[in-house]
Motif scaffolding. Structure first.
Motif, PDB file in Angstrom:
ATOM      1  N   MET A 198      -1.256   3.137  -3.902  1.00  0.00           N
ATOM      2  CA  MET A 198      -1.606   3.141  -2.496  1.00  0.00           C
ATOM      3  C   MET A 198      -1.976   1.722  -2.061  1.00  0.00           C
ATOM      4  O   MET A 198      -2.705   1.021  -2.743  1.00  0.00           O
ATOM      5  CB  MET A 198      -2.798   4.080  -2.256  1.00  0.00           C
ATOM      6  N   LYS A 199      -1.477   1.329  -0.934  1.00  0.00           N
ATOM      7  CA  LYS A 199      -1.817   0.034  -0.362  1.00  0.00           C
ATOM      8  C   LYS A 199      -3.219   0.120   0.229  1.00  0.00           C
ATOM      9  O   LYS A 199      -3.628   1.149   0.752  1.00  0.00           O
ATOM     10  CB  LYS A 199      -0.805  -0.289   0.729  1.00  0.00           C
ATOM     11  N   VAL A 200      -3.962  -0.955   0.145  1.00  0.00           N
ATOM     12  CA  VAL A 200      -5.289  -1.028   0.745  1.00  0.00           C
ATOM     13  C   VAL A 200      -5.128  -0.964   2.263  1.00  0.00           C
ATOM     14  O   VAL A 200      -4.304  -1.668   2.841  1.00  0.00           O
ATOM     15  CB  VAL A 200      -6.004  -2.339   0.348  1.00  0.00           C
TER      16      VAL A 200
ATOM     17  N   ILE B   3     -13.637   0.363   8.027  1.00  0.00           N
ATOM     18  CA  ILE B   3     -13.398   1.420   7.052  1.00  0.00           C
ATOM     19  C   ILE B   3     -12.265   0.930   6.158  1.00  0.00           C
ATOM     20  O   ILE B   3     -11.229   0.477   6.653  1.00  0.00           O
ATOM     21  CB  ILE B   3     -12.990   2.743   7.731  1.00  0.00           C
ATOM     22  N   VAL B   4     -12.484   1.011   4.847  1.00  0.00           N
ATOM     23  CA  VAL B   4     -11.452   0.592   3.894  1.00  0.00           C
ATOM     24  C   VAL B   4     -11.105   1.783   3.016  1.00  0.00           C
ATOM     25  O   VAL B   4     -11.987   2.506   2.541  1.00  0.00           O
ATOM     26  CB  VAL B   4     -11.931  -0.597   3.031  1.00  0.00           C
ATOM     27  N   VAL B   5      -9.799   1.979   2.814  1.00  0.00           N
ATOM     28  CA  VAL B   5      -9.299   3.061   1.974  1.00  0.00           C
ATOM     29  C   VAL B   5      -8.418   2.447   0.892  1.00  0.00           C
ATOM     30  O   VAL B   5      -7.514   1.657   1.188  1.00  0.00           O
ATOM     31  CB  VAL B   5      -8.477   4.085   2.794  1.00  0.00           C
ATOM     32  N   THR B   6      -8.708   2.790  -0.377  1.00  0.00           N
ATOM     33  CA  THR B   6      -7.898   2.340  -1.515  1.00  0.00           C
ATOM     34  C   THR B   6      -7.725   3.512  -2.465  1.00  0.00           C
ATOM     35  O   THR B   6      -8.257   4.602  -2.224  1.00  0.00           O
ATOM     36  CB  THR B   6      -8.567   1.171  -2.285  1.00  0.00           C
ATOM     37  N   ASP B   7      -7.040   3.253  -3.570  1.00  0.00           N
ATOM     38  CA  ASP B   7      -6.911   4.287  -4.612  1.00  0.00           C
ATOM     39  C   ASP B   7      -8.271   4.688  -5.180  1.00  0.00           C
ATOM     40  O   ASP B   7      -8.419   5.773  -5.718  1.00  0.00           O
ATOM     41  CB  ASP B   7      -6.034   3.776  -5.760  1.00  0.00           C
ATOM     42  N   LYS B   8      -9.245   3.806  -5.084  1.00  0.00           N
ATOM     43  CA  LYS B   8     -10.581   4.079  -5.626  1.00  0.00           C
ATOM     44  C   LYS B   8     -11.477   4.853  -4.668  1.00  0.00           C
ATOM     45  O   LYS B   8     -12.595   5.206  -5.026  1.00  0.00           O
ATOM     46  CB  LYS B   8     -11.268   2.770  -6.017  1.00  0.00           C
ATOM     47  N   GLY B   9     -11.005   5.072  -3.443  1.00  0.00           N
ATOM     48  CA  GLY B   9     -11.804   5.824  -2.487  1.00  0.00           C
ATOM     49  C   GLY B   9     -11.814   5.178  -1.122  1.00  0.00           C
ATOM     50  O   GLY B   9     -11.011   4.296  -0.823  1.00  0.00           O
ATOM     51  N   ALA B  10     -12.764   5.622  -0.309  1.00  0.00           N
ATOM     52  CA  ALA B  10     -12.914   5.113   1.047  1.00  0.00           C
ATOM     53  C   ALA B  10     -14.379   4.783   1.269  1.00  0.00           C
ATOM     54  O   ALA B  10     -15.268   5.427   0.697  1.00  0.00           O
ATOM     55  CB  ALA B  10     -12.439   6.146   2.054  1.00  0.00           C
ATOM     56  N   ARG B  11     -14.606   3.789   2.121  1.00  0.00           N
ATOM     57  CA  ARG B  11     -15.987   3.377   2.357  1.00  0.00           C
ATOM     58  C   ARG B  11     -16.081   2.689   3.715  1.00  0.00           C
ATOM     59  O   ARG B  11     -15.183   1.951   4.114  1.00  0.00           O
ATOM     60  CB  ARG B  11     -16.408   2.411   1.253  1.00  0.00           C
TER      61      ARG B  11
ATOM     62  N   LEU C  81     -11.776  -2.429  -4.868  1.00  0.00           N
ATOM     63  CA  LEU C  81     -10.592  -3.232  -5.176  1.00  0.00           C
ATOM     64  C   LEU C  81     -10.325  -3.291  -6.680  1.00  0.00           C
ATOM     65  O   LEU C  81     -11.261  -3.341  -7.473  1.00  0.00           O
ATOM     66  CB  LEU C  81     -10.776  -4.641  -4.620  1.00  0.00           C
ATOM     67  N   PRO C  82      -9.045  -3.310  -7.070  1.00  0.00           N
ATOM     68  CA  PRO C  82      -8.720  -3.331  -8.497  1.00  0.00           C
ATOM     69  C   PRO C  82      -9.136  -4.623  -9.202  1.00  0.00           C
ATOM     70  O   PRO C  82      -9.519  -4.598 -10.362  1.00  0.00           O
ATOM     71  CB  PRO C  82      -7.206  -3.132  -8.540  1.00  0.00           C
TER      72      PRO C  82
END
Length: 137
Positions: free
Chosen positions: A1-3, A95-103, A115-116
């Motif tokens: 998933m793209k950030v 709001i940021v959404v990544t593979d690690k979640g949203a915050r 972020l990875p």
């Protein structure tokens, strides 16, 4: 998933968050949500991903929050979402959404855990230095 970042370029916190994402080697999808507001369905998804009630996503400063009497505790989640749909400036950012979640990244350095390969040191617009990964500030 793209950030993905729901971004307001007029907001210093949002600009710092975006700069941290880029400094970490990511090329995010930038959604200027005041120009392209999320659909009601997407806003509901974001609230669910964030794991917060709609009220916690409301922005008060610089918005029609008081004029709309949004502090009224009797308002339902649906009414609060209606207000955010009518006035996207009420949606807090970034709001940021990544593979690690949203915050909701307030403060901006909260993005680093999403972020990875986050940058280990970053200087914000105001000169504050952020160190990540166990390094003392």
């Amino acid at each position: 998933m793209k950030v993905q970042i729901y971004h307001n370029p007029q907001c210093g916190t949002s600009r710092n968050t975006l700069a941290m994402i880029v400094a970490s080697g990511e090329t995010p999808e930038i959604i200027e949500y005041l120009q392209t507001p999320p659909t009601r369905e997407r806003l509901g998804e974001l609230i669910s991903l964030l794991g917060i009630p709609p009220r916690a996503l409301l922005r008060e400063k610089g918005t029609p929050y008081e004029e709309l009497n949004l502090g009224d505790a009797s308002l339902t989640d649906e009414q609060l979402i209606d207000a955010m749909m009518a006035y996207p400036i009420l949606i807090n950012r970034p709001i940021v959404v990544t593979d690690k979640g949203a915050r909701l990244c307030r403060p901006s350095e909260l993005v680093l855990d999403l972020l990875p390969a986050p940058v280990t040191e970053f200087t914000k617009e105001d000169g504050e230095v952020i160190r990540h990964g166990g390094m003392p500030a």
